[in-house]
Scaffold this motif. Structure first.
Motif, PDB file in Angstrom:
ATOM      1  N   LEU A 101       0.261 -29.970 -51.065  1.00 14.49           N
ATOM      2  CA  LEU A 101      -0.453 -30.899 -51.943  1.00 14.49           C
ATOM      3  C   LEU A 101      -0.351 -32.342 -51.463  1.00 14.49           C
ATOM      4  CD1 LEU A 101       0.350 -29.438 -55.489  1.00 14.49           C
ATOM      5  CD2 LEU A 101      -1.699 -29.111 -54.077  1.00 14.49           C
ATOM      6  N   ASP A 102       0.650 -32.629 -50.649  1.00 17.25           N
ATOM      7  CA  ASP A 102       0.803 -33.982 -50.105  1.00 17.25           C
ATOM      8  C   ASP A 102       0.436 -34.021 -48.628  1.00 17.25           C
ATOM      9  OD1 ASP A 102       2.923 -32.513 -49.162  1.00 17.25           O
ATOM     10  OD2 ASP A 102       4.444 -34.044 -49.558  1.00 17.25           O
ATOM     11  N   CYS A 103      -0.464 -33.148 -48.200  1.00 17.02           N
ATOM     12  CA  CYS A 103      -0.842 -33.058 -46.787  1.00 17.02           C
ATOM     13  C   CYS A 103      -1.208 -34.432 -46.223  1.00 17.02           C
ATOM     14  CB  CYS A 103      -2.024 -32.103 -46.638  1.00 17.02           C
ATOM     15  SG  CYS A 103      -2.581 -31.905 -44.927  1.00 17.02           S
ATOM     16  N   PRO A 104      -0.569 -34.846 -45.120  1.00 15.94           N
ATOM     17  CA  PRO A 104      -0.819 -36.174 -44.551  1.00 15.94           C
ATOM     18  C   PRO A 104      -1.779 -36.171 -43.371  1.00 15.94           C
ATOM     19  CG  PRO A 104       1.174 -35.288 -43.595  1.00 15.94           C
ATOM     20  CD  PRO A 104       0.612 -34.198 -44.500  1.00 15.94           C
ATOM     21  N   ALA A 105      -2.433 -35.029 -43.091  1.00 16.80           N
ATOM     22  CA  ALA A 105      -3.094 -34.841 -41.800  1.00 16.80           C
ATOM     23  C   ALA A 105      -4.292 -35.752 -41.548  1.00 16.80           C
ATOM     24  CB  ALA A 105      -3.521 -33.379 -41.653  1.00 16.80           C
ATOM     25  N   CYS A 106      -5.048 -36.103 -42.576  1.00 17.05           N
ATOM     26  CA  CYS A 106      -6.288 -36.881 -42.393  1.00 17.05           C
ATOM     27  C   CYS A 106      -6.176 -38.215 -43.124  1.00 17.05           C
ATOM     28  CB  CYS A 106      -7.498 -36.093 -42.901  1.00 17.05           C
ATOM     29  SG  CYS A 106      -7.749 -34.485 -42.107  1.00 17.05           S
TER      30      CYS A 106
ATOM     31  N   LYS B 215      -5.740 -41.365 -57.395  1.00 16.55           N
ATOM     32  CA  LYS B 215      -4.562 -41.137 -58.228  1.00 16.55           C
ATOM     33  C   LYS B 215      -4.296 -42.320 -59.149  1.00 16.55           C
ATOM     34  CE  LYS B 215      -2.188 -37.981 -55.057  1.00 16.55           C
ATOM     35  NZ  LYS B 215      -1.085 -37.821 -54.070  1.00 16.55           N
ATOM     36  N   VAL B 216      -4.673 -43.509 -58.701  1.00 11.53           N
ATOM     37  CA  VAL B 216      -4.508 -44.709 -59.529  1.00 11.53           C
ATOM     38  C   VAL B 216      -5.594 -44.755 -60.604  1.00 11.53           C
ATOM     39  CG1 VAL B 216      -4.523 -47.228 -59.534  1.00 11.53           C
ATOM     40  CG2 VAL B 216      -3.404 -45.989 -57.671  1.00 11.53           C
ATOM     41  N   THR B 217      -6.826 -44.462 -60.193  1.00 13.16           N
ATOM     42  CA  THR B 217      -7.960 -44.542 -61.124  1.00 13.16           C
ATOM     43  C   THR B 217      -7.989 -43.375 -62.099  1.00 13.16           C
ATOM     44  OG1 THR B 217      -9.212 -45.595 -59.335  1.00 13.16           O
ATOM     45  CG2 THR B 217     -10.458 -44.851 -61.252  1.00 13.16           C
ATOM     46  N   TYR B 218      -7.668 -42.183 -61.585  1.00 11.31           N
ATOM     47  CA  TYR B 218      -7.712 -40.965 -62.416  1.00 11.31           C
ATOM     48  C   TYR B 218      -6.394 -40.207 -62.275  1.00 11.31           C
ATOM     49  CZ  TYR B 218     -12.739 -41.951 -62.123  1.00 11.31           C
ATOM     50  OH  TYR B 218     -13.972 -42.557 -62.164  1.00 11.31           O
ATOM     51  N   PRO B 219      -5.340 -40.698 -62.892  1.00 13.20           N
ATOM     52  CA  PRO B 219      -4.014 -40.095 -62.690  1.00 13.20           C
ATOM     53  C   PRO B 219      -3.892 -38.667 -63.217  1.00 13.20           C
ATOM     54  CG  PRO B 219      -3.948 -41.735 -64.430  1.00 13.20           C
ATOM     55  CD  PRO B 219      -5.282 -41.870 -63.784  1.00 13.20           C
ATOM     56  N   ASP B 220      -4.785 -38.247 -64.096  1.00 13.70           N
ATOM     57  CA  ASP B 220      -4.703 -36.901 -64.660  1.00 13.70           C
ATOM     58  C   ASP B 220      -5.470 -35.871 -63.840  1.00 13.70           C
ATOM     59  OD1 ASP B 220      -3.164 -37.857 -66.781  1.00 13.70           O
ATOM     60  OD2 ASP B 220      -4.936 -38.291 -68.002  1.00 13.70           O
ATOM     61  N   TRP B 221      -6.177 -36.307 -62.792  1.00 15.67           N
ATOM     62  CA  TRP B 221      -6.939 -35.382 -61.965  1.00 15.67           C
ATOM     63  C   TRP B 221      -6.018 -34.705 -60.946  1.00 15.67           C
ATOM     64  CZ3 TRP B 221     -12.287 -37.791 -60.273  1.00 15.67           C
ATOM     65  CH2 TRP B 221     -13.054 -38.039 -61.425  1.00 15.67           C
ATOM     66  N   HIS B 222      -6.540 -33.672 -60.305  1.00 18.55           N
ATOM     67  CA  HIS B 222      -5.788 -32.944 -59.284  1.00 18.55           C
ATOM     68  C   HIS B 222      -5.504 -33.842 -58.081  1.00 18.55           C
ATOM     69  CE1 HIS B 222      -4.459 -29.513 -56.912  1.00 18.55           C
ATOM     70  NE2 HIS B 222      -5.320 -29.835 -55.959  1.00 18.55           N
ATOM     71  N   ASN B 223      -6.548 -34.448 -57.513  1.00 18.51           N
ATOM     72  CA  ASN B 223      -6.410 -35.436 -56.423  1.00 18.51           C
ATOM     73  C   ASN B 223      -5.471 -34.964 -55.309  1.00 18.51           C
ATOM     74  OD1 ASN B 223      -8.090 -37.403 -57.685  1.00 18.51           O
ATOM     75  ND2 ASN B 223      -6.388 -38.059 -58.972  1.00 18.51           N
ATOM     76  N   ALA B 224      -5.741 -33.781 -54.776  1.00 13.71           N
ATOM     77  CA  ALA B 224      -4.907 -33.191 -53.724  1.00 13.71           C
ATOM     78  C   ALA B 224      -5.716 -32.085 -53.057  1.00 13.71           C
ATOM     79  CB  ALA B 224      -3.623 -32.620 -54.329  1.00 13.71           C
ATOM     80  N   PRO B 225      -5.238 -31.555 -51.944  1.00 14.69           N
ATOM     81  CA  PRO B 225      -5.927 -30.403 -51.355  1.00 14.69           C
ATOM     82  C   PRO B 225      -6.087 -29.292 -52.400  1.00 14.69           C
ATOM     83  CG  PRO B 225      -4.256 -31.217 -49.857  1.00 14.69           C
ATOM     84  CD  PRO B 225      -4.070 -31.971 -51.141  1.00 14.69           C
ATOM     85  N   VAL B 226      -7.257 -28.682 -52.408  1.00 15.63           N
ATOM     86  CA  VAL B 226      -7.560 -27.656 -53.410  1.00 15.63           C
ATOM     87  C   VAL B 226      -7.269 -26.279 -52.826  1.00 15.63           C
ATOM     88  CG1 VAL B 226      -9.367 -26.627 -54.831  1.00 15.63           C
ATOM     89  CG2 VAL B 226      -9.300 -29.111 -54.499  1.00 15.63           C
ATOM     90  N   PRO B 227      -6.365 -25.525 -53.434  1.00 14.59           N
ATOM     91  CA  PRO B 227      -6.022 -24.207 -52.902  1.00 14.59           C
ATOM     92  C   PRO B 227      -7.144 -23.191 -53.109  1.00 14.59           C
ATOM     93  CG  PRO B 227      -4.888 -24.578 -54.981  1.00 14.59           C
ATOM     94  CD  PRO B 227      -5.556 -25.874 -54.626  1.00 14.59           C
TER      95      PRO B 227
END
Length: 219
Positions: A15-20, A31-43
């Motif tokens: 979920l914290d993938c740093p690759a790109c 994450k700042v604008t929409y802290p309740d969203w997933h905002n991470a790689p989607v499995p």
């Protein structure tokens, strides 16, 4: 032969993938604008022992990037899940929420790029960086017999992942490709995006015609 053999690594990025860097920057901004969203790689969303793999391009801003489930929360998901329910590849009721109780049956859904790209346009480098996860997804699911590519980029990414020449398998809506060396059939469809459906490039009937072919291959 089986789809792929061997352990190619995890099927989903962390979920914290740093690759790109570009995609990480967008995730951090959201994450700042929409802290309740997933905002991470989607499995990947999957059932046990799936025979159908559906590949999209990337998560949508207010869709999978928000909800954390592929094609959930945007218009493309409305058409995709409605069709999968109609053809027996899903059960329950789709309500555009990850907790709506919908489950997949004999199917799995993923994206060529697992993170939201700016303007919904991943770069070639980002597609290449995420490709190992597609390979690992295939390796972890040897039951897959059919692949549905939603759009040209998903189609080309899948072929490149299998080291097959794109020129030998040209993308076209409704096309069906036998893949030499693999016990797989590749089916093509225009992406079920709002733009494609609003412009008439893709109709419900056109989309269902592809699933008709898939159901012939997967009874």
């Amino acid at each position: 032969m089986s789809v792929l053999k061997g352990n190619l690594g995890p099927a989903d990025p962390p979920l914290d993938c740093p690759a790109c860097p570009r995609l990480v920057a967008l995730r951090d901004e959201l994450k700042v604008t929409y802290p309740d969203w997933h905002n991470a790689p989607v499995p990947t969303f999957t059932s046990a022992s799936p025979r159908l793999l559906v590949i999209g391009l990337a998560p949508g801003l207010k869709g999978a990037n928000c909800t954390g489930r592929p094609f959930t929360g945007d218009y493309a998901g409305d058409l995709l899940y409605e069709t999968m329910l109609a053809y027996g590849f899903a059960e329950g009721s789709y309500d555009a929420r990850p907790d709506d109780g919908l489950t997949l049956k004999d199917a799995m859904i993923t994206n060529a790029v697992r993170c939201l790209p700016p303007q919904n346009k991943p770069t070639g480098a980002e597609i290449k960086t995420c490709r190992p996860y597609l390979l690992s997804t295939l390796a972890a699911n040897p039951s897959v017999k059919a692949v549905l590519a939603l759009g040209r980029i998903a189609h080309e990414t899948f072929l490149t992942a299998l080291d097959l020449k794109r020129a030998s398998f040209k993308f076209a809506h409704g096309a069906e490709h036998v893949l030499p060396g693999y016990d797989l059939r590749l089916f093509d469809s225009y992406h079920c995006s709002r733009y494609n459906t609003n412009t008439g490039r893709l109709t419900t009937e056109m989309f269902r015609s592809v699933f008709d072919k898939i159901r012939v291959h997967i009874p």
